[in-house]
Enzyme design. Structure first.
Site, PDB file in Angstrom:
ATOM      1  N   TYR A  58       0.843  -1.209   0.000  1.00 26.67           N
ATOM      2  CA  TYR A  58       0.000   0.000   0.000  1.00 26.67           C
ATOM      3  C   TYR A  58       0.866   1.242   0.000  1.00 26.67           C
ATOM      4  O   TYR A  58       1.756   1.375   0.836  1.00 26.67           O
ATOM      5  CB  TYR A  58      -0.913   0.027   1.231  1.00 26.67           C
ATOM      6  CG  TYR A  58      -2.355  -0.032   0.820  1.00 26.67           C
ATOM      7  CD1 TYR A  58      -2.950   1.070   0.193  1.00 26.67           C
ATOM      8  CD2 TYR A  58      -3.116  -1.179   0.993  1.00 26.67           C
ATOM      9  CE1 TYR A  58      -4.258   1.018  -0.234  1.00 26.67           C
ATOM     10  CE2 TYR A  58      -4.432  -1.235   0.572  1.00 26.67           C
ATOM     11  CZ  TYR A  58      -5.005  -0.132  -0.048  1.00 26.67           C
ATOM     12  OH  TYR A  58      -6.291  -0.180  -0.476  1.00 26.67           O
ATOM     13  N   GLU A  60      -0.411   4.816  -0.473  1.00 26.77           N
ATOM     14  CA  GLU A  60      -1.203   6.042  -0.619  1.00 26.77           C
ATOM     15  C   GLU A  60      -0.313   7.271  -0.466  1.00 26.77           C
ATOM     16  O   GLU A  60       0.524   7.329   0.430  1.00 26.77           O
ATOM     17  CB  GLU A  60      -2.307   6.079   0.436  1.00 26.77           C
ATOM     18  CG  GLU A  60      -3.471   5.192   0.077  1.00 26.77           C
ATOM     19  CD  GLU A  60      -4.618   5.307   1.065  1.00 26.77           C
ATOM     20  OE1 GLU A  60      -4.419   5.868   2.159  1.00 26.77           O
ATOM     21  OE2 GLU A  60      -5.711   4.839   0.733  1.00 26.77           O
ATOM     22  N   ASP A 204      -6.979  13.493 -24.969  1.00 21.65           N
ATOM     23  CA  ASP A 204      -7.042  12.091 -24.528  1.00 21.65           C
ATOM     24  C   ASP A 204      -6.385  11.237 -25.611  1.00 21.65           C
ATOM     25  O   ASP A 204      -6.963  11.004 -26.669  1.00 21.65           O
ATOM     26  CB  ASP A 204      -8.514  11.709 -24.322  1.00 21.65           C
ATOM     27  CG  ASP A 204      -8.687  10.259 -23.887  1.00 21.65           C
ATOM     28  OD1 ASP A 204      -7.693   9.505 -23.908  1.00 21.65           O
ATOM     29  OD2 ASP A 204      -9.828   9.886 -23.540  1.00 21.65           O
ATOM     30  N   THR A 230      -4.403   5.952 -21.663  1.00 18.97           N
ATOM     31  CA  THR A 230      -4.235   4.613 -21.126  1.00 18.97           C
ATOM     32  C   THR A 230      -2.777   4.240 -21.375  1.00 18.97           C
ATOM     33  O   THR A 230      -2.064   4.933 -22.113  1.00 18.97           O
ATOM     34  CB  THR A 230      -5.118   3.572 -21.834  1.00 18.97           C
ATOM     35  OG1 THR A 230      -4.694   3.480 -23.191  1.00 18.97           O
ATOM     36  CG2 THR A 230      -6.591   3.945 -21.782  1.00 18.97           C
ATOM     37  N   LYS A 233      -2.789   0.397 -24.774  1.00 16.71           N
ATOM     38  CA  LYS A 233      -3.241   0.281 -26.167  1.00 16.71           C
ATOM     39  C   LYS A 233      -2.000   0.305 -27.065  1.00 16.71           C
ATOM     40  O   LYS A 233      -1.163  -0.583 -26.947  1.00 16.71           O
ATOM     41  CB  LYS A 233      -4.301   1.334 -26.461  1.00 16.71           C
ATOM     42  CG  LYS A 233      -5.561   1.107 -25.583  1.00 16.71           C
ATOM     43  CD  LYS A 233      -6.672   2.110 -25.783  1.00 16.71           C
ATOM     44  CE  LYS A 233      -7.819   1.847 -24.814  1.00 16.71           C
ATOM     45  NZ  LYS A 233      -8.888   2.858 -24.896  1.00 16.71           N
ATOM     46  N   ARG A 239      -2.215  -2.748 -18.217  1.00 17.17           N
ATOM     47  CA  ARG A 239      -3.486  -2.034 -18.160  1.00 17.17           C
ATOM     48  C   ARG A 239      -3.410  -0.939 -17.105  1.00 17.17           C
ATOM     49  O   ARG A 239      -3.253  -1.231 -15.921  1.00 17.17           O
ATOM     50  CB  ARG A 239      -4.590  -3.028 -17.817  1.00 17.17           C
ATOM     51  CG  ARG A 239      -5.981  -2.473 -17.867  1.00 17.17           C
ATOM     52  CD  ARG A 239      -6.958  -3.595 -18.026  1.00 17.17           C
ATOM     53  NE  ARG A 239      -6.743  -4.240 -19.311  1.00 17.17           N
ATOM     54  CZ  ARG A 239      -7.462  -3.997 -20.400  1.00 17.17           C
ATOM     55  NH1 ARG A 239      -8.455  -3.153 -20.366  1.00 17.17           N
ATOM     56  NH2 ARG A 239      -7.184  -4.615 -21.528  1.00 17.17           N
TER      57      ARG A 239
HETATM   58  C1  LIG Z   1      -9.893   3.253 -24.061  1.00 16.07           C
HETATM   59  C2  LIG Z   1     -10.191   4.707 -23.882  1.00 16.07           C
HETATM   60  C3  LIG Z   1     -10.418   5.264 -22.617  1.00 16.07           C
HETATM   61  C4  LIG Z   1     -10.684   4.440 -21.385  1.00 16.07           C
HETATM   62  O1  LIG Z   1      -9.749   3.586 -20.993  1.00 16.07           O
HETATM   63  P1  LIG Z   1     -10.091   2.405 -19.953  1.00 16.07           P
HETATM   64  O2  LIG Z   1      -8.736   1.962 -19.561  1.00 16.07           O
HETATM   65  O3  LIG Z   1     -10.872   1.402 -20.735  1.00 16.07           O
HETATM   66  O4  LIG Z   1     -10.876   2.984 -18.839  1.00 16.07           O
HETATM   67  C5  LIG Z   1     -10.544   6.642 -22.516  1.00 16.07           C
HETATM   68  N1  LIG Z   1     -10.475   7.416 -23.599  1.00 16.07           N
HETATM   69  C6  LIG Z   1     -10.305   6.921 -24.838  1.00 16.07           C
HETATM   70  C7  LIG Z   1     -10.233   7.848 -25.984  1.00 16.07           C
HETATM   71  C8  LIG Z   1     -10.170   5.540 -25.016  1.00 16.07           C
HETATM   72  O5  LIG Z   1     -10.039   5.054 -26.252  1.00 16.07           O
END
Ligand SMILES: *Cc1c(COP(=O)(O)O)cnc(C)c1O
Length: 417
Positions: A58, A60, A204, A230, A233, A239
């Site tokens: 932990y 925090e 994003d 993220t 991807k 993850r």
């Molecule tokens: C995949 C994605 C997210 C969310 O990611 P998670 O890890 O699934 O919560 C946010 N914004 C965009 C543009 C995404 O493609």
């Protein structure tokens, strides 16, 4: 059966049920062609770190300011991840604690505006993400959400519309970036509009972070106040989620992540993120990112040759949206038939889709995972040929099984890392 992680002896004896499920999934991942645009394969090094003793701690707080003792090694790993993130993306401040992309976006709103404030993002049917203000998401319920879309003819972001809506609704936050937008995003243009209307810009980059890190897509670091992402991807990490920002937002972003919206960070994941950043700094990652795009273009050309229509006519990044109604199919029929043939993607709405989201007109295809396995344009053309065959014989289980066998054979030549 592939045997990537032979060290799972303890699991095998203590819980054969879960062990069997993991082995089956390992086998499925190795023997199918992964075209889901948000998925990838991490390195074995990253898998080792995420499965390590770091899951037991932990932590925090932030390095040097924790609420529990025994943090000397946790501080080292979080500082390493933050420093590498800054170097990789050229960011002034990095927070590696968000649990995933959606929490990272929630934290960006929390840091930049108040509940009920106007916000502006790309609509889900045009390739935006749920967290960009869609009505079934917290962002659409707790904020006064407005949306922009794409031009009906070019399928490109309509900046005249973005500017018009921004002037009307005076959003506190503008989100750009998406989950199903196949073209380059002009972050500078979004930055100009945000500045003109006094909004904060959040970029994003969940889908394209790896392309940006690999120098194959312009970076939003200058134009955006906050960049969310993220890590799993195209960036090919574990993850997780990521927030980057200018120095002047650092305090607000850090407070939004902890203590506002999260508790203890997942230190095993943060170690994996540190490794992913290091992998992305290597020269081979530039080649990887370029290959992803080359593969996507090869697929786009092959689909067009076979008579399919592509949203925006092609792709600049790792993904394409294929309108399969042009060949007499539907998104759900096509994706189901493809899955039976061992080619896994998802049905997806296309801009101005006349069909329902449950059986839309398109399929979304991404090349990040197949590129990780070392596949090249020749394999992309083969995959499109199988895809077309599967779509044309969606009602013929024997034909789909025959394609499945060929897919299996090709997967054997391109092992999962
Ligand atoms: C995949 C994605 C997210 C969310 O990611 P998670 O890890 O699934 O919560 C946010 N914004 C965009 C543009 C995404 O493609």
């Amino acid at each position: 059966m592939s045997d990537l992680y032979p060290e799972m002896d303890a699991l095998k004896s203590s819980d054969p049920d879960v062990y069997a499920i993991i082995r089956d999934e390992e086998d499925r991942q190795a023997r199918t062609i992964r075209l889901i645009a948000s998925e990838n394969y991490t390195s074995r090094a990253i898998m080792e770190a995420t499965g390590s003793v770091l899951t037991n701690k932990y932590s925090e707080g932030y390095p040097g300011r924790r609420y529990y003792e025994g943090q000397e090694h946790m501080d080292r790993v979080e500082n390493l991840a933050r420093d590498r993130g800054k170097e990789l993306f050229g960011a002034e401040h990095v927070n590696v604690q968000p649990y995933s992309g959606s929490p990272a976006n929630l934290e960006a709103y929390y840091a930049l505006c108040e509940v009920g404030d106007p916000i502006l993002g790309m609509g889900l049917p045009f390739g935006g993400h749920l967290t960009h203000g869609w009505k079934v998401n917290f962002s659409g319920r707790f904020y006064d959400a407005h949306h922009y879309g794409v031009d009906p003819d070019t399928h490109l972001i309509d900046f005249a519309e973005v500017r018009k809506i921004a002037r009307e609704v005076k959003p506190k936050v503008i989100f750009c970036g998406g989950s199903a937008y196949p073209r380059e995003i002009d972050f500078d243009k979004f930055g100009e509009i945000a500045e003109e209307v006094g909004a904060h810009l959040v970029a994003d980059i969940a889908h394209i972070a790896g392309l940006i890190a690999g120098g194959q897509h312009p970076s939003p670091i200058e134009a955006a106040d906050v960049v969310s992402s993220t890590t799993h991807k195209t960036l090919r990490g574990p993850r997780g989620g990521l927030l980057m920002c200018k120095k002047k937002f650092a305090k607000d972003i850090d407070r939004a992540v902890f203590p506002a919206l999260q508790g203890g960070p997942h230190m095993n994941t943060i170690a994996g993120v540190a490794i992913a950043f290091k992998e992305a700094m290597r020269p081979e990652f530039k080649t990887y990112a370029a290959d992803i795009i080359e593969n996507a273009r090869a697929m786009a050309d092959a689909f067009v040759e076979k008579g399919y229509t592509l949203v925006s006519g092609g792709t600049d990044n790792h993904l394409l949206l294929v309108d399969v109604t042009a060949r007499g199919s539907t998104g759900k029929i096509a994706s189901t038939a493809m899955a039976q043939a061992g080619i896994v993607c998802n049905a997806n709405s296309i801009p101005f889709d006349p069909r329902s989201p449950f059986d839309p007109s398109g399929i979304r295809i991404g090349t990040a995972a197949v590129t990780t396995r070392g596949m090249k344009p020749a394999q992309m053309r083969q995959i499109v040929a199988w895809t077309d065959d599967a779509i044309n014989h969606a009602d013929d289980p024997a034909r789909l099984a025959a394609i499945r066998a060929e897919v299996d054979a090709m997967c054997g030549e391109f092992p999962v890392p």
